[in-house]
Design a protein around this motif. Structure first.
Motif, PDB file in Angstrom:
ATOM      1  N   ALA A  29       0.799  -1.069   0.002  1.00 11.26           N
ATOM      2  CA  ALA A  29       0.013   0.034   0.068  1.00 11.26           C
ATOM      3  C   ALA A  29       0.835   1.238   0.028  1.00 11.26           C
ATOM      4  N   TRP A  30       0.383   2.356  -0.639  1.00 10.12           N
ATOM      5  CA  TRP A  30       1.158   3.568  -0.721  1.00 10.12           C
ATOM      6  C   TRP A  30       1.276   4.049   0.712  1.00 10.12           C
ATOM      7  N   GLN A  31       0.361   3.674   1.727  1.00 10.29           N
ATOM      8  CA  GLN A  31       0.729   4.386   3.220  1.00 10.29           C
ATOM      9  C   GLN A  31       2.058   3.805   3.650  1.00 10.29           C
ATOM     10  N   ALA A  32       2.429   2.389   3.293  1.00  9.96           N
ATOM     11  CA  ALA A  32       3.566   1.724   3.779  1.00  9.96           C
ATOM     12  C   ALA A  32       4.950   2.305   3.279  1.00  9.96           C
ATOM     13  N   ILE A  33       4.755   3.018   1.964  1.00  7.48           N
ATOM     14  CA  ILE A  33       5.927   3.417   1.486  1.00  7.48           C
ATOM     15  C   ILE A  33       6.765   4.408   2.304  1.00  7.48           C
ATOM     16  N   ALA A  34       7.969   4.725   2.415  1.00 10.86           N
ATOM     17  CA  ALA A  34       8.607   5.620   3.123  1.00 10.86           C
ATOM     18  C   ALA A  34       8.483   6.988   2.578  1.00 10.86           C
ATOM     19  N   GLU A  35       8.480   8.050   3.506  1.00  7.08           N
ATOM     20  CA  GLU A  35       8.157   9.399   2.905  1.00  7.08           C
ATOM     21  C   GLU A  35       9.364   9.769   1.926  1.00  7.08           C
ATOM     22  N   ASP A  36      10.691   9.375   2.147  1.00  8.93           N
ATOM     23  CA  ASP A  36      11.371   9.770   1.217  1.00  8.93           C
ATOM     24  C   ASP A  36      11.508   8.725  -0.022  1.00  8.93           C
ATOM     25  N   PHE A  37      10.762   8.026  -0.301  1.00 10.42           N
ATOM     26  CA  PHE A  37      10.762   7.330  -1.657  1.00 10.42           C
ATOM     27  C   PHE A  37      11.079   8.041  -2.565  1.00 10.42           C
ATOM     28  N   PRO A  38      12.083   7.824  -3.222  1.00 14.42           N
ATOM     29  CA  PRO A  38      12.286   8.847  -4.672  1.00 14.42           C
ATOM     30  C   PRO A  38      11.525   8.085  -5.671  1.00 14.42           C
ATOM     31  N   CYS A  39      11.172   8.916  -6.789  1.00 13.95           N
ATOM     32  CA  CYS A  39      10.779   8.219  -7.904  1.00 13.95           C
ATOM     33  C   CYS A  39      11.861   7.367  -8.544  1.00 13.95           C
ATOM     34  N   PRO A  40      11.507   5.933  -8.780  1.00 12.90           N
ATOM     35  CA  PRO A  40      12.831   5.180  -9.102  1.00 12.90           C
ATOM     36  C   PRO A  40      13.068   5.345 -10.808  1.00 12.90           C
TER      37      PRO A  40
END
Length: 63
Positions: A29-40
């Motif tokens: 889920a998007w909510q489980a992604i880290a806030e500093d997740f960079p666009c890959p």
């Protein structure tokens, strides 16, 4: 499942497929992604910059 689009390059994070390369398996889920997740794809934007997509629409990008 929801999808989120990078406003810079158009990459779409789909909760259904996840992002294995960044350590997020299918179904994450998007909510489980880290806030500093960079666009890959472009590495320019991070999670707060992504835009939630309504249904299966993709926001057009100017090139």
């Amino acid at each position: 499942m929801k999808r989120y689009q990078c406003p810079d390059c158009g990459y779409i994070y789909d909760e259904k497929t996840g992002c294995e390369h960044e350590g997020y398996p299918a179904g994450t889920a998007w909510q489980a992604i880290a806030e500093d997740f960079p666009c890959p794809q472009c590495f320019v934007r991070e999670k707060p910059d992504f835009i939630a997509l309504p249904n299966d629409n993709v926001i057009g990008l100017s090139t």
